[in-house]
Design a protein around this motif. Structure first.
Motif, PDB file in Angstrom:
ATOM      1  N   SER A   6       0.842  -1.200   0.000  1.00 42.10           N
ATOM      2  CA  SER A   6       0.000   0.000   0.000  1.00 42.10           C
ATOM      3  C   SER A   6       0.875   1.246   0.000  1.00 42.10           C
ATOM      4  O   SER A   6       2.070   1.193   0.302  1.00 42.10           O
ATOM      5  CB  SER A   6      -0.900   0.019   1.240  1.00 42.10           C
ATOM      6  OG  SER A   6      -0.127   0.195   2.411  1.00 42.10           O
ATOM      7  N   TYR A   7       0.221   2.355  -0.307  1.00 40.25           N
ATOM      8  CA  TYR A   7       0.889   3.656  -0.262  1.00 40.25           C
ATOM      9  C   TYR A   7       1.389   3.934   1.149  1.00 40.25           C
ATOM     10  O   TYR A   7       2.518   4.383   1.343  1.00 40.25           O
ATOM     11  CB  TYR A   7      -0.101   4.737  -0.721  1.00 40.25           C
ATOM     12  CG  TYR A   7       0.461   6.135  -0.674  1.00 40.25           C
ATOM     13  CD1 TYR A   7       1.163   6.650  -1.748  1.00 40.25           C
ATOM     14  CD2 TYR A   7       0.281   6.947   0.446  1.00 40.25           C
ATOM     15  CE1 TYR A   7       1.686   7.935  -1.715  1.00 40.25           C
ATOM     16  CE2 TYR A   7       0.800   8.229   0.484  1.00 40.25           C
ATOM     17  CZ  TYR A   7       1.491   8.715  -0.595  1.00 40.25           C
ATOM     18  OH  TYR A   7       2.011   9.984  -0.556  1.00 40.25           O
ATOM     19  N   CYS A  45       5.030   5.251  -4.922  1.00 39.09           N
ATOM     20  CA  CYS A  45       4.113   6.264  -4.392  1.00 39.09           C
ATOM     21  C   CYS A  45       3.603   7.182  -5.499  1.00 39.09           C
ATOM     22  O   CYS A  45       2.410   7.502  -5.551  1.00 39.09           O
ATOM     23  CB  CYS A  45       4.792   7.081  -3.290  1.00 39.09           C
ATOM     24  SG  CYS A  45       5.045   6.156  -1.763  1.00 39.09           S
ATOM     25  N   LYS A  48       1.092   5.302  -7.602  1.00 40.64           N
ATOM     26  CA  LYS A  48      -0.156   5.124  -6.847  1.00 40.64           C
ATOM     27  C   LYS A  48      -0.958   6.426  -6.830  1.00 40.64           C
ATOM     28  O   LYS A  48      -2.173   6.418  -7.044  1.00 40.64           O
ATOM     29  CB  LYS A  48       0.175   4.663  -5.421  1.00 40.64           C
ATOM     30  CG  LYS A  48      -1.006   4.279  -4.600  1.00 40.64           C
ATOM     31  CD  LYS A  48      -1.568   2.968  -5.062  1.00 40.64           C
ATOM     32  CE  LYS A  48      -2.547   2.438  -4.035  1.00 40.64           C
ATOM     33  NZ  LYS A  48      -3.210   1.233  -4.495  1.00 40.64           N
ATOM     34  N   LEU A  49      -0.300   7.544  -6.590  1.00 43.57           N
ATOM     35  CA  LEU A  49      -0.983   8.837  -6.576  1.00 43.57           C
ATOM     36  C   LEU A  49      -1.552   9.192  -7.951  1.00 43.57           C
ATOM     37  O   LEU A  49      -2.678   9.679  -8.067  1.00 43.57           O
ATOM     38  CB  LEU A  49      -0.034   9.940  -6.094  1.00 43.57           C
ATOM     39  CG  LEU A  49       0.301   9.919  -4.607  1.00 43.57           C
ATOM     40  CD1 LEU A  49       1.408  10.921  -4.308  1.00 43.57           C
ATOM     41  CD2 LEU A  49      -0.924  10.205  -3.764  1.00 43.57           C
ATOM     42  N   LYS A  51      -2.410   7.084 -10.409  1.00 45.73           N
ATOM     43  CA  LYS A  51      -3.543   6.206 -10.707  1.00 45.73           C
ATOM     44  C   LYS A  51      -4.772   6.613  -9.901  1.00 45.73           C
ATOM     45  O   LYS A  51      -5.895   6.621 -10.423  1.00 45.73           O
ATOM     46  CB  LYS A  51      -3.175   4.752 -10.409  1.00 45.73           C
ATOM     47  CG  LYS A  51      -2.214   4.162 -11.415  1.00 45.73           C
ATOM     48  CD  LYS A  51      -1.818   2.754 -11.057  1.00 45.73           C
ATOM     49  CE  LYS A  51      -0.769   2.222 -12.017  1.00 45.73           C
ATOM     50  NZ  LYS A  51      -0.297   0.882 -11.643  1.00 45.73           N
ATOM     51  N   THR A  52      -4.571   6.956  -8.656  1.00 48.90           N
ATOM     52  CA  THR A  52      -5.690   7.379  -7.816  1.00 48.90           C
ATOM     53  C   THR A  52      -6.311   8.657  -8.357  1.00 48.90           C
ATOM     54  O   THR A  52      -7.537   8.783  -8.432  1.00 48.90           O
ATOM     55  CB  THR A  52      -5.226   7.578  -6.356  1.00 48.90           C
ATOM     56  OG1 THR A  52      -4.691   6.339  -5.874  1.00 48.90           O
ATOM     57  CG2 THR A  52      -6.362   8.027  -5.472  1.00 48.90           C
ATOM     58  N   GLU A  53      -5.480   9.597  -8.758  1.00 48.68           N
ATOM     59  CA  GLU A  53      -5.986  10.848  -9.321  1.00 48.68           C
ATOM     60  C   GLU A  53      -6.810  10.587 -10.584  1.00 48.68           C
ATOM     61  O   GLU A  53      -7.893  11.157 -10.766  1.00 48.68           O
ATOM     62  CB  GLU A  53      -4.826  11.793  -9.636  1.00 48.68           C
ATOM     63  CG  GLU A  53      -5.276  13.122 -10.201  1.00 48.68           C
ATOM     64  CD  GLU A  53      -4.112  14.047 -10.530  1.00 48.68           C
ATOM     65  OE1 GLU A  53      -4.357  15.259 -10.601  1.00 48.68           O
ATOM     66  OE2 GLU A  53      -2.983  13.570 -10.722  1.00 48.68           O
ATOM     67  N   GLU A  55      -8.415   7.846 -11.375  1.00 45.51           N
ATOM     68  CA  GLU A  55      -9.656   7.176 -11.005  1.00 45.51           C
ATOM     69  C   GLU A  55     -10.661   8.163 -10.405  1.00 45.51           C
ATOM     70  O   GLU A  55     -11.853   8.093 -10.697  1.00 45.51           O
ATOM     71  CB  GLU A  55      -9.372   6.038 -10.021  1.00 45.51           C
ATOM     72  CG  GLU A  55      -8.657   4.864 -10.662  1.00 45.51           C
ATOM     73  CD  GLU A  55      -8.261   3.786  -9.665  1.00 45.51           C
ATOM     74  OE1 GLU A  55      -8.810   3.764  -8.545  1.00 45.51           O
ATOM     75  OE2 GLU A  55      -7.394   2.960 -10.004  1.00 45.51           O
ATOM     76  N   VAL A  56     -10.173   9.077  -9.590  1.00 48.79           N
ATOM     77  CA  VAL A  56     -11.054  10.085  -8.996  1.00 48.79           C
ATOM     78  C   VAL A  56     -11.642  10.976 -10.089  1.00 48.79           C
ATOM     79  O   VAL A  56     -12.841  11.276 -10.091  1.00 48.79           O
ATOM     80  CB  VAL A  56     -10.307  10.926  -7.933  1.00 48.79           C
ATOM     81  CG1 VAL A  56     -11.100  12.148  -7.529  1.00 48.79           C
ATOM     82  CG2 VAL A  56      -9.992  10.068  -6.718  1.00 48.79           C
TER      83      VAL A  56
END
Length: 102
Positions: A6-7, A45, A48-49, A51-53, A55-56
């Motif tokens: 995980s992050y 990291c 992950k950031l 990809k999360t951005e 997806e959001v």
């Protein structure tokens, strides 16, 4: 070394490495390994950031239908004007009546 799951795990390990570097707790022989590991963790990291951005953003792009419906509901309401306010302490009319009576 294994990839973090995980992050938060990656960030914790990075913080530990930084603390070791700041307190000179790393032997010269380990220094290169720690720097390489830090680089791996930073890339993890960042990925992950990113990809999360993405997806959001994708989720938010699906939401304008809800916002448009809310905007449509608000457009049907008439705006409140100064004449419509019956708030306590709004004595403009009373003051004008008193001035006119004098």
């Amino acid at each position: 070394m294994k990839n973090p799951e995980s992050y938060s795990e990656a960030l914790k390990e990075l913080e530990e490495i930084v603390e070791q570097l700041e307190t000179d707790d790393i032997a010269v022989d380990e220094l290169l390994d720690k720097v390489k590991r830090s680089s791996e963790l930073l890339h993890f990291c960042q990925d992950k950031l990113t990809k999360t951005e993405e997806e959001v953003k994708a989720v938010l792009q699906e939401m304008p239908q809800v916002e448009e419906a809310a905007d449509t509901d608000n457009k049907n309401e008439e705006p409140i004007t100064e004449d419509d306010t019956d708030e306590p302490g709004n004595n403009d009319d009373q003051e004008n009546d008193i001035k006119n009576a004098e």
